[in-house]
Design an enzyme around this catalytic site. Structure first.
Site, PDB file in Angstrom:
ATOM      1  N   CYS A  65       0.833  -1.210   0.000  1.00  0.00           N
ATOM      2  CA  CYS A  65       0.000   0.000   0.000  1.00  0.00           C
ATOM      3  C   CYS A  65       0.866   1.257   0.000  1.00  0.00           C
ATOM      4  CB  CYS A  65      -0.917  -0.001   1.215  1.00  0.00           C
ATOM      5  SG  CYS A  65      -2.031   1.426   1.225  1.00  0.00           S
ATOM      6  N   CYS A  69       0.446   4.785   6.892  1.00  0.00           N
ATOM      7  CA  CYS A  69      -0.190   4.661   8.214  1.00  0.00           C
ATOM      8  C   CYS A  69       0.776   3.934   9.166  1.00  0.00           C
ATOM      9  CB  CYS A  69      -1.504   3.901   8.104  1.00  0.00           C
ATOM     10  SG  CYS A  69      -2.540   4.512   6.762  1.00  0.00           S
ATOM     11  N   CYS A  72       0.401   0.168  10.305  1.00  0.00           N
ATOM     12  CA  CYS A  72      -0.100  -0.847   9.379  1.00  0.00           C
ATOM     13  C   CYS A  72       0.961  -1.781   8.805  1.00  0.00           C
ATOM     14  CB  CYS A  72      -0.861  -0.182   8.246  1.00  0.00           C
ATOM     15  SG  CYS A  72      -1.686  -1.390   7.181  1.00  0.00           S
ATOM     16  N   CYS A 109     -16.550  -8.873   5.458  1.00  0.00           N
ATOM     17  CA  CYS A 109     -15.896  -7.604   5.167  1.00  0.00           C
ATOM     18  C   CYS A 109     -14.632  -7.833   4.343  1.00  0.00           C
ATOM     19  CB  CYS A 109     -15.555  -6.903   6.477  1.00  0.00           C
ATOM     20  SG  CYS A 109     -14.765  -5.318   6.206  1.00  0.00           S
ATOM     21  N   CYS A 140     -19.629  -5.975   3.380  1.00  0.00           N
ATOM     22  CA  CYS A 140     -18.885  -4.788   3.799  1.00  0.00           C
ATOM     23  C   CYS A 140     -17.582  -4.775   3.020  1.00  0.00           C
ATOM     24  CB  CYS A 140     -18.596  -4.842   5.301  1.00  0.00           C
ATOM     25  SG  CYS A 140     -17.613  -3.439   5.888  1.00  0.00           S
ATOM     26  N   CYS A 200     -19.374   2.298   8.358  1.00  0.00           N
ATOM     27  CA  CYS A 200     -18.617   1.653   9.443  1.00  0.00           C
ATOM     28  C   CYS A 200     -17.386   2.515   9.660  1.00  0.00           C
ATOM     29  CB  CYS A 200     -18.234   0.228   9.046  1.00  0.00           C
ATOM     30  SG  CYS A 200     -17.117  -0.574  10.233  1.00  0.00           S
ATOM     31  N   ARG A 272     -18.032  -2.172  17.901  1.00  0.00           N
ATOM     32  CA  ARG A 272     -17.290  -3.438  17.785  1.00  0.00           C
ATOM     33  C   ARG A 272     -15.958  -3.385  18.517  1.00  0.00           C
ATOM     34  NH1 ARG A 272     -16.653  -3.920  12.224  1.00  0.00           N
ATOM     35  NH2 ARG A 272     -18.787  -4.670  12.222  1.00  0.00           N
TER      36      ARG A 272
HETATM   37  N1  SAM Z   1      -6.693   0.590   3.093  1.00  0.00           N
HETATM   38  C1  SAM Z   1      -7.963   0.822   3.599  1.00  0.00           C
HETATM   39  C2  SAM Z   1      -8.014   1.960   4.592  1.00  0.00           C
HETATM   40  O1  SAM Z   1      -6.997   2.298   5.169  1.00  0.00           O
HETATM   41  O2  SAM Z   1      -9.102   2.508   4.785  1.00  0.00           O
HETATM   42  C3  SAM Z   1      -8.626  -0.378   4.217  1.00  0.00           C
HETATM   43  C4  SAM Z   1      -7.861  -1.335   5.093  1.00  0.00           C
HETATM   44  S1  SAM Z   1      -7.194  -0.701   6.621  1.00  0.00           S
HETATM   45  C5  SAM Z   1      -6.177  -2.041   7.095  1.00  0.00           C
HETATM   46  C6  SAM Z   1      -8.569  -0.679   7.731  1.00  0.00           C
HETATM   47  C7  SAM Z   1      -8.365  -0.217   9.157  1.00  0.00           C
HETATM   48  O3  SAM Z   1      -7.763  -1.252   9.924  1.00  0.00           O
HETATM   49  C8  SAM Z   1      -7.465   0.970   9.415  1.00  0.00           C
HETATM   50  O4  SAM Z   1      -8.106   2.179   9.177  1.00  0.00           O
HETATM   51  C9  SAM Z   1      -7.147   0.812  10.898  1.00  0.00           C
HETATM   52  O5  SAM Z   1      -8.102   1.489  11.694  1.00  0.00           O
HETATM   53  C10 SAM Z   1      -7.241  -0.703  11.114  1.00  0.00           C
HETATM   54  N2  SAM Z   1      -5.912  -1.272  11.365  1.00  0.00           N
HETATM   55  C11 SAM Z   1      -4.952  -1.486  10.439  1.00  0.00           C
HETATM   56  N3  SAM Z   1      -3.842  -2.012  11.018  1.00  0.00           N
HETATM   57  C12 SAM Z   1      -4.110  -2.118  12.331  1.00  0.00           C
HETATM   58  C13 SAM Z   1      -3.356  -2.574  13.449  1.00  0.00           C
HETATM   59  N4  SAM Z   1      -2.095  -2.992  13.325  1.00  0.00           N
HETATM   60  N5  SAM Z   1      -3.941  -2.568  14.661  1.00  0.00           N
HETATM   61  C14 SAM Z   1      -5.219  -2.131  14.804  1.00  0.00           C
HETATM   62  N6  SAM Z   1      -5.962  -1.669  13.777  1.00  0.00           N
HETATM   63  C15 SAM Z   1      -5.422  -1.651  12.567  1.00  0.00           C
HETATM   64  C1  DTB Z   2     -11.438  -2.173  11.407  1.00  0.00           C
HETATM   65  O1  DTB Z   2     -11.752  -1.169  12.061  1.00  0.00           O
HETATM   66  N1  DTB Z   2     -10.618  -3.109  11.820  1.00  0.00           N
HETATM   67  C2  DTB Z   2     -10.415  -4.135  10.813  1.00  0.00           C
HETATM   68  C3  DTB Z   2     -11.391  -3.692   9.693  1.00  0.00           C
HETATM   69  N2  DTB Z   2     -11.907  -2.451  10.187  1.00  0.00           N
HETATM   70  C4  DTB Z   2     -10.925  -3.591   8.314  1.00  0.00           C
HETATM   71  C5  DTB Z   2      -9.011  -4.302  10.423  1.00  0.00           C
HETATM   72  C6  DTB Z   2      -8.121  -4.688  11.583  1.00  0.00           C
HETATM   73  C7  DTB Z   2      -6.763  -4.939  11.064  1.00  0.00           C
HETATM   74  C8  DTB Z   2      -5.823  -5.410  12.124  1.00  0.00           C
HETATM   75  C9  DTB Z   2      -4.432  -5.552  11.638  1.00  0.00           C
HETATM   76  C10 DTB Z   2      -4.215  -6.602  10.584  1.00  0.00           C
HETATM   77  O2  DTB Z   2      -4.788  -7.706  10.673  1.00  0.00           O
HETATM   78  O3  DTB Z   2      -3.404  -6.338   9.698  1.00  0.00           O
HETATM   79 FE1  SF4 Z   3      -2.859   1.219   3.343  1.00  0.00          FE
HETATM   80 FE2  SF4 Z   3      -2.764   0.065   5.726  1.00  0.00          FE
HETATM   81 FE3  SF4 Z   3      -3.107   2.693   5.554  1.00  0.00          FE
HETATM   82 FE4  SF4 Z   3      -5.113   1.034   4.747  1.00  0.00          FE
HETATM   83  S1  SF4 Z   3      -4.301   1.264   6.819  1.00  0.00           S
HETATM   84  S2  SF4 Z   3      -4.347   2.850   3.695  1.00  0.00           S
HETATM   85  S3  SF4 Z   3      -3.875  -0.686   3.943  1.00  0.00           S
HETATM   86  S4  SF4 Z   3      -1.281   1.554   4.894  1.00  0.00           S
END
Ligand code: SAM
Ligand code: DTB
Ligand code: SF4
Length: 332
Positions: A65, A69, A72, A109, A140, A200, A272
């Protein structure tokens, strides 16, 4: 003088959109037992507190990506060991959704590690969404930023919910991600809402933010023109190699406070416990359910990280005598 329609305590559970940041901060400062009691009262006003909404995640496009973030595993800016892969075929996704339904999920989702949606991917996404919906699951998706036209196309394909998190309060946001703005997140949320897709939207605790930042996130959600139908609170899953990989865990009682304040400021939202249950005791999860949480992800995996095994969640629900709720799709 006419008698009030509802006793005073129940009036307090009516949704409001004029919360001030100071009011939300004051809720966080309430003595713990009082806060949890008030949240539980509000929970009962709108929901059966013995019911849980059950969702399951699938990463349909993992890694690589372009966003940065700091939490992530899927950002190409950090060395996390997550391999990038292409968008899955619709048939493979639908097969995974069928398994999820058999395992008890009500909503499926689909997550993609994208900054934004590309029109060229719309036909495959539409086929995926339509196929998952045809299984009788709520659909979702979380695919990054999108335009009003793209949101309409996904709605036409059968998309029920779109997940797009604000992640944290506006003042802390730049410390977590710099490749997009808070306003861009809000713009996508409006496109989703305008297209008639349920929203959501939530965030993460445990990224080094202050209580004021947590209140800032909930204040943003509570002052949206319509509250999110689903409100995920993620406890950071620390990912080695990311800037936030060494973050100190949040005090579990502070996590419960976050859930309780979310319940109080967005009383009709399905709240949630999203990421982080893998590290939570059953007692902590039970306290979260008492404080107003009424949804979980099931299925052993989130996107790239672990979630409790299905057998553990079956035992949790049996111990607490909780059961799946019906559709959470009723309008707010
Ligand atoms: N790329 C898209 C976005 O950022 O909207 C969708 C996927 S992103 C992984 C969805 C959400 O997962 C993020 O906005 C964040 O709130 C949550 N998330 C991602 N990595 C995480 C982590 N290591 N621990 C907790 N929540 C996480
Ligand atoms: C949300 O708030 N949490 C989910 C879903 N929406 C997409 C994602 C959690 C991701 C946790 C880290 C991972 O598994 O990479
Ligand atoms: Fe990309 Fe992860 Fe950020 Fe979603 S949360 S935009 S997958 S870097």
């Amino acid at each position: 003088m006419n008698a009030p329609l509802l006793p005073a305590r129940q009036d307090a559970a009516l949704p409001r959109h004029d919360w001030t940041l100071e009011e939300v901060e004051a809720l966080f400062e309430t003595p713990f037992t009082e806060l949890v009691f008030r949240a539980a009262e509000t929970h009962r006003r709108w929901f059966d507190p013995t019911e849980l909404q059950i969702s399951q995640l699938l990463s349909v496009k993992t890694g690589g990506c372009p966003e940065n973030c700091g939490y992530c595993a899927q950002s190409q800016h950090f060395k996390t060991g997550v391999a990038a892969s292409k968008l899955m075929d619709a048939g493979a996704v639908i097969a995974r959704a069928r398994e999820a339904k058999a395992g008890g999920a009500q909503r499926f989702c689909m997550g993609a590690a994208w900054r934004d949606l590309k029109d060229r991917d719309l036909p495959r996404l539409a086929a995926m969404i339509a196929g998952v919906k045809a299984l009788g699951l709520e659909t979702c998706a979380t695919l990054g930023m999108m335009t009003p036209g793209q949101a309409e196309a996904l709605k036409a394909a059968g998309l029920d919910f779109y997940n797009h998190n604000l992640d944290t309060g506006p003042d802390y946001y730049d410390r977590v991600v710099t490749t997009r703005t808070y306003q861009e997140r809000l713009d996508t949320l409006s496109a989703v809402r305008e297209a008639g897709i349920a929203v959501c939207c939530g965030g993460i605790v445990g990224m080094g933010e202050t209580r004021r930042d947590r209140a800032g996130l909930l204040h943003q959600l509570a002052t949206l023109p319509a509250h999110p139908e689903s409100l995920p609170i993620n406890d950071l899953m620390p990912i080695p190699g990311t800037p936030l990989g060494g973050s100190e865990p949040v005090d579990p009682l502070e996590f419960v406070r976050m859930i309780a304040v979310a319940r109080l400021v967005c009383p009709k939202s399905v709240v949630r416990i999203a990421a982080g249950r893998e590290h939570m005791t059953k007692e902590l999860q039970a306290l979260c359910f008492l404080a107003g949480a009424n949804s979980i992800f099931v299925g052993g995996r989130l996107l790239t990280t672990k979630n409790p095994e299905p057998t553990a969640d079956e035992a949790l629900l049996a111990d607490l005598k909780m059961r799946p709720m019906g559709s959470a799709l009723s309008p707010l």
